[in-house]
Write a protein that holds these residues in place. Sequence first.
Motif, PDB file in Angstrom:
ATOM      1  N   VAL A   1       0.864  -1.181   0.000  1.00  0.00           N
ATOM      2  CA  VAL A   1       0.000   0.000   0.000  1.00  0.00           C
ATOM      3  C   VAL A   1       0.901   1.232   0.000  1.00  0.00           C
ATOM      4  O   VAL A   1       1.826   1.335   0.815  1.00  0.00           O
ATOM      5  CB  VAL A   1      -0.921   0.025   1.239  1.00  0.00           C
ATOM      6  N   VAL A   2       0.648   2.142  -0.918  1.00  0.00           N
ATOM      7  CA  VAL A   2       1.397   3.395  -0.980  1.00  0.00           C
ATOM      8  C   VAL A   2       0.713   4.405  -0.071  1.00  0.00           C
ATOM      9  O   VAL A   2      -0.502   4.627  -0.162  1.00  0.00           O
ATOM     10  CB  VAL A   2       1.465   3.941  -2.420  1.00  0.00           C
ATOM     11  N   VAL A   3       1.485   5.017   0.809  1.00  0.00           N
ATOM     12  CA  VAL A   3       0.976   6.029   1.733  1.00  0.00           C
ATOM     13  C   VAL A   3       1.563   7.382   1.336  1.00  0.00           C
ATOM     14  O   VAL A   3       2.780   7.546   1.307  1.00  0.00           O
ATOM     15  CB  VAL A   3       1.363   5.702   3.195  1.00  0.00           C
ATOM     16  N   LEU A   4       0.700   8.344   1.021  1.00  0.00           N
ATOM     17  CA  LEU A   4       1.133   9.704   0.715  1.00  0.00           C
ATOM     18  C   LEU A   4       0.733  10.589   1.890  1.00  0.00           C
ATOM     19  O   LEU A   4      -0.459  10.804   2.134  1.00  0.00           O
ATOM     20  CB  LEU A   4       0.485  10.214  -0.576  1.00  0.00           C
ATOM     21  N   GLU A   5       1.733  11.057   2.622  1.00  0.00           N
ATOM     22  CA  GLU A   5       1.442  11.880   3.783  1.00  0.00           C
ATOM     23  C   GLU A   5       1.263  13.336   3.355  1.00  0.00           C
ATOM     24  O   GLU A   5       2.182  13.968   2.864  1.00  0.00           O
ATOM     25  CB  GLU A   5       2.565  11.777   4.817  1.00  0.00           C
ATOM     26  N   ASN A   6       0.035  13.812   3.541  1.00  0.00           N
ATOM     27  CA  ASN A   6      -0.296  15.217   3.305  1.00  0.00           C
ATOM     28  C   ASN A   6       0.189  15.728   1.944  1.00  0.00           C
ATOM     29  O   ASN A   6       0.874  16.758   1.860  1.00  0.00           O
ATOM     30  CB  ASN A   6       0.300  16.080   4.424  1.00  0.00           C
ATOM     31  N   PRO A   7      -0.160  15.048   0.848  1.00  0.00           N
ATOM     32  CA  PRO A   7       0.293  15.514  -0.469  1.00  0.00           C
ATOM     33  C   PRO A   7      -0.364  16.842  -0.832  1.00  0.00           C
ATOM     34  O   PRO A   7      -1.460  17.161  -0.355  1.00  0.00           O
ATOM     35  CB  PRO A   7      -0.152  14.392  -1.406  1.00  0.00           C
ATOM     36  N   ARG A   8       0.287  17.600  -1.702  1.00  0.00           N
ATOM     37  CA  ARG A   8      -0.216  18.921  -2.088  1.00  0.00           C
ATOM     38  C   ARG A   8      -0.592  19.006  -3.566  1.00  0.00           C
ATOM     39  O   ARG A   8      -1.547  19.667  -3.937  1.00  0.00           O
ATOM     40  CB  ARG A   8       0.848  19.983  -1.788  1.00  0.00           C
ATOM     41  N   ASN A   9       0.204  18.373  -4.410  1.00  0.00           N
ATOM     42  CA  ASN A   9       0.038  18.519  -5.854  1.00  0.00           C
ATOM     43  C   ASN A   9      -0.934  17.463  -6.378  1.00  0.00           C
ATOM     44  O   ASN A   9      -0.659  16.263  -6.317  1.00  0.00           O
ATOM     45  CB  ASN A   9       1.398  18.395  -6.546  1.00  0.00           C
ATOM     46  N   LEU A  10      -2.075  17.907  -6.894  1.00  0.00           N
ATOM     47  CA  LEU A  10      -3.114  16.984  -7.336  1.00  0.00           C
ATOM     48  C   LEU A  10      -2.648  16.118  -8.505  1.00  0.00           C
ATOM     49  O   LEU A  10      -2.953  14.921  -8.565  1.00  0.00           O
ATOM     50  CB  LEU A  10      -4.368  17.771  -7.729  1.00  0.00           C
ATOM     51  N   GLY A  11      -1.889  16.716  -9.423  1.00  0.00           N
ATOM     52  CA  GLY A  11      -1.397  15.936 -10.552  1.00  0.00           C
ATOM     53  C   GLY A  11      -0.453  14.838 -10.116  1.00  0.00           C
ATOM     54  O   GLY A  11      -0.468  13.729 -10.671  1.00  0.00           O
ATOM     55  N   ASN A  12       0.380  15.122  -9.121  1.00  0.00           N
ATOM     56  CA  ASN A  12       1.282  14.103  -8.600  1.00  0.00           C
ATOM     57  C   ASN A  12       0.512  12.941  -7.983  1.00  0.00           C
ATOM     58  O   ASN A  12       0.878  11.777  -8.138  1.00  0.00           O
ATOM     59  CB  ASN A  12       2.207  14.716  -7.535  1.00  0.00           C
ATOM     60  N   VAL A  13      -0.558  13.252  -7.259  1.00  0.00           N
ATOM     61  CA  VAL A  13      -1.356  12.184  -6.645  1.00  0.00           C
ATOM     62  C   VAL A  13      -1.956  11.299  -7.732  1.00  0.00           C
ATOM     63  O   VAL A  13      -1.949  10.066  -7.636  1.00  0.00           O
ATOM     64  CB  VAL A  13      -2.458  12.771  -5.740  1.00  0.00           C
TER      65      VAL A  13
END
Length: 258
Positions: free
Chosen positions: A113-125
């Motif tokens: 499972v990939v965990v993204l902590e508090n990401p900001r950039n929508l395109g990156n997500v």
Amino acid sequence: MDEVEVERAWRAGEREAGVVVLDGFHALKHALRFGGEVRRVVTADRSELLGLARELAPDVEAALEGLAVALPERTMRALVPRLHPTGVIAQVLRPFAEANREALARRPRQGPVVVLENPRNLGNVGAVIRLAAGFGAAGVVTTGEVDPWHPTVLRGSAGLHFATAVERVDPAELPGGPLYVLDPEGEDIRGLPFPDDALLAFGTERHGVSAELKARADHLVAVPMRPGVSSFNLATSVGMGLFHWMAGRPPGTGPDGR
């Protein structure tokens, strides 16, 4: 259905709880291919859309034939902020949060499972979700305020939200499994294989992973970088982490665990 009825049905769909908009043929193709509940499909040219399916994705042609209705392009442009060059938009029901959480919690897992902590950039997500689906990860979870089902994220994933579990969770609600946190102070990734049930956690490019999440880590892992280079792009880092996991699996093992 005539033009007025099609537009009225679309507007009604905008008020349905859990309905998201997909724009473009490839996003729609993936939603259909991976079991998304597609409510309606609107296209500027029905015959062109079906021809595209016949050429590029014959497995979804029959479904599209039963769903697709035509609207003039000028009317479609009033329904969405930006019309995709392929001239197709769709309304799809996103999986319920409970189903996603159940899928993420299920063990044993055949992929991390990939965990993204508090990401900001929508395109990156969106790019991360596309990578996770391609590698066969069990899912992607985000913490913080960004909705991983935001329209811009959906555009970046090319509809591959429906090929893996995607959900926003509280940091205290992360799925079970050994937590591998990507951090410059960690041990070299080349000497540390990732198990199938790992949680692979990534922080923001500016601040990295929080001290709170690092304190919970079973392993801190570093990707070697040339001196003077401060960070990799988030999606690039996730791609390297998932490739490292995949490279540690037996030869011939595919993304679906076989």
